[in-house]
Design an enzyme around this catalytic site. Structure first.
Site, mmCIF file in Angstrom:
data_model
loop_
_atom_site.group_PDB
_atom_site.id
_atom_site.type_symbol
_atom_site.label_atom_id
_atom_site.label_comp_id
_atom_site.label_asym_id
_atom_site.label_seq_id
_atom_site.Cartn_x
_atom_site.Cartn_y
_atom_site.Cartn_z
ATOM 1 N N LYS B 51 0.792 -1.241 -0.288
ATOM 2 C CA LYS B 51 0.202 0.070 0.057
ATOM 3 C C LYS B 51 0.792 1.528 -0.167
ATOM 4 C CE LYS B 51 -4.520 -1.906 0.031
ATOM 5 N NZ LYS B 51 -5.416 -1.639 -0.208
ATOM 6 N N SER B 76 -8.826 -0.273 7.027
ATOM 7 C CA SER B 76 -8.990 -0.992 7.709
ATOM 8 C C SER B 76 -7.354 -1.217 8.678
ATOM 9 C CB SER B 76 -9.325 -2.624 7.142
ATOM 10 O OG SER B 76 -8.179 -3.039 6.729
ATOM 11 N N GLU B 202 -9.875 -13.445 -3.907
ATOM 12 C CA GLU B 202 -10.694 -13.293 -3.018
ATOM 13 C C GLU B 202 -10.881 -14.501 -1.417
ATOM 14 O OE1 GLU B 202 -13.576 -11.004 -4.472
ATOM 15 O OE2 GLU B 202 -14.691 -12.921 -4.989
ATOM 16 N N GLY B 206 -16.432 -13.881 0.912
ATOM 17 C CA GLY B 206 -16.089 -11.847 0.421
ATOM 18 C C GLY B 206 -16.254 -12.370 -1.059
ATOM 19 N N ASP B 208 -17.515 -10.846 -3.703
ATOM 20 C CA ASP B 208 -17.887 -10.217 -5.376
ATOM 21 C C ASP B 208 -17.243 -9.865 -5.836
ATOM 22 O OD1 ASP B 208 -15.799 -8.965 -2.668
ATOM 23 O OD2 ASP B 208 -16.481 -7.359 -4.174
ATOM 24 N N SER B 304 1.086 -9.853 -0.468
ATOM 25 C CA SER B 304 1.347 -8.312 -0.014
ATOM 26 C C SER B 304 1.268 -7.391 0.926
ATOM 27 C CB SER B 304 -0.854 -8.460 -0.429
ATOM 28 O OG SER B 304 -1.734 -8.835 0.244
#
Lengths: 318, 318
Positions: B51, B76, B202, B206, B208, B304
């Site tokens: 990030k 988060s 994922e 979750g 999606d 990650s």
């Protein structure tokens, strides 16, 4: 005497198969310790420890006759895995004498690499005598874990890479058991970084290195009890001590609690799984940075390995 | 639309401050999985996660006026730390909206980097609305965690480095939350490795992403409950989905148990502390290598991040 030339030759010998491990830094650890530290991450080396360097260097120099007969070694774990893997790569049969209470991850890995494990009790039996008897009986070549020219020259390649990758260092802290890594490091430093102050770090419970430096002779102690299984040696080697007394400024100690705290910092701030012996360097810097007048200095630390059973590791860092 | 040119520009922008993280391999994991995997270790990135790349890229493009007023973000955890550190480096005030149940190590680090933390409840409150209100009230610039051109272009620099360092890859598995890392990766791959098959991974709870790919539109789900806190997003972003649907072959899912098993492999065999979200890639390869006909292939995995509270980590790997 073994010299930097042997380290250079070892570097060429192992280059095709050993990893050139990364050098990492952490601003948050620097802030905490009050120095700028570069970490040489031998926990990422093949078999999870620097030991692959020395073992592969030694075995790759075997004659055809030696290769056919096989190798025997003794080790609490990392040299065992290293011999087993290097032997498999070179198609040499390997027999390893290991303590009954060795970390099970180290035993499993040694066996997975094809090593034939022979057990001993580290508190009552003499592993060198057991290995020597096997060598005599079956014509095997013994490769001890540290006191061998090819082994210590191989271990010196880690520091050689660190000096090449990290540039000038004011000091370098190295885990100390039998002295193979520290002696090899000293040979590398003698040519590549003669101004760099060298320190060995050993567990307080097994302070034979401190005493040997003080008395100018190899001091043998009772079998120490410490979580740093890779540094629970009773005495330095003859070859390693000669090099260490000549090039190393001093040996310092840390407690098991300080090792656990260093393991927590490695895991929490650097995302590294480091075994207790592997955390000696950071623990040593934290405990002695002030008394050695190294605040603000640029310091190298060799993380020697990362082989620790996950359940024990979880218990230590939680 | 954001393109590879933006990733290239981001790479230049962040080069002086972001780490070029190492690429590691593990023979034992390869044997276990039946493929040859190269791991891009963003757990070693500044703030312990990729990030930092996107956050620094975005903030470094602020005008003087934007810098003086400050930045607001919501996260988060890892984007929070990244914004806080990047803002401190650029002397920009930072306000971060974080869930009350965020990993305490992530909160502590965000605050240590000088971020002003504002709390919300992830099950009852809308973090985007809270951040938007703060932005309007105080003239702050909002930098969202993934759906922003400079953010996703910055995240793409990790895959750019991986392609440069690792050479040809048959496939690449990337953790998928809001899609910043996967979209950035897709832009890098579109030019550097157009033959490489791309997969998002994922958490099953979750899914999606799977549904959005299937339906060809952004599907929004209820707040998922999973240990992969960094991927517990309710929907993809508009910018990220446009890129993902164009370049990514598919999205696959893994269970929390599969994530824990992957974390154990990372720790035990690679000596890496990886957070649950960070282990999505390896878990995804293990679970789907066969059905995707990737046995024996050369596969890239982006780890990650490594930001997990040590006591929770210990509980998971023991």
């Amino acid at each position: 005497m073994t010299t930097y030339d042997d380290v250079q030759r070892a570097a060429i010998q192992i280059a095709p198969l050993a990893f050139r491990t990364p050098v990492l830094t952490s601003d948050r650890i620097d802030d905490l310790v009050g120095a700028r530290i570069v970490f040489k991450c031998e926990n990422f080396q093949r078999v999870g420890a620097f030991k692959f360097r020395g073992a592969y260097n030694a075995l790759s120099r075997f004659s055809d006759e030696q290769r056919r007969a096989g190798v025997v070694g003794y080790s609490s774990g990392n040299h065992a895995q290293a011999l087993a893997l290097a032997a498999r790569m070179l198609d040499i049969p390997a027999t390893i004498v290991m303590p009954k209470d060795a970390a099970s991850s180290k035993v499993t890995a040694t066996q997975e690499y094809g090593g034939n494990v022979v057990w001993y009790d580290r508190y009552t039996e003499d592993r060198e005598a057991i290995a020597a008897a096997l060598a005599a009986q079956h014509g095997l070549t013994m490769i001890p874990p540290f006191d061998h020219p090819d082994v210590l020259a191989g271990q010196g390649t880690a520091a050689k890479e660190l000096f090449e990758d990290a540039g000038d260092l004011d000091a370098l802290f190295v885990p100390l058991g039998g002295g193979g890594l520290l002696a090899g490091t000293a040979l590398a430093a003698s040519v590549l970084a003669p101004q760099c102050r060298l320190f060995g770090v050993e567990p307080q419970a097994g302070d034979d290195g401190v005493r040997s430096m003080r008395e100018g002779r190899i001091v043998t102690i009772d079998q120490p009890t410490t979580i740093a299984d890779g540094a629970a040696t009773r005495h330095l080697g003859h070859l390693t001590f000669e090099i260490i007394r000549r090039f190393v400024e001093n040996v310092v100690t840390v407690t098991d609690d300080q090792l656990i705290e260093a393991m927590r910092l490695h895991a929490g701030l650097m995302k590294l799984v480091v075994e207790p012996t592997g955390a000696l360097g950071l623990a040593g810097v934290r405990a002695h940075v002030k008394s050695l007048e190294l605040r603000g200095a640029r310091i190298g630390v060799i993380i020697s390995g990362g082989n620790v059973d996950l359940d024990r590791f979880a218990e230590m860092i939680k």
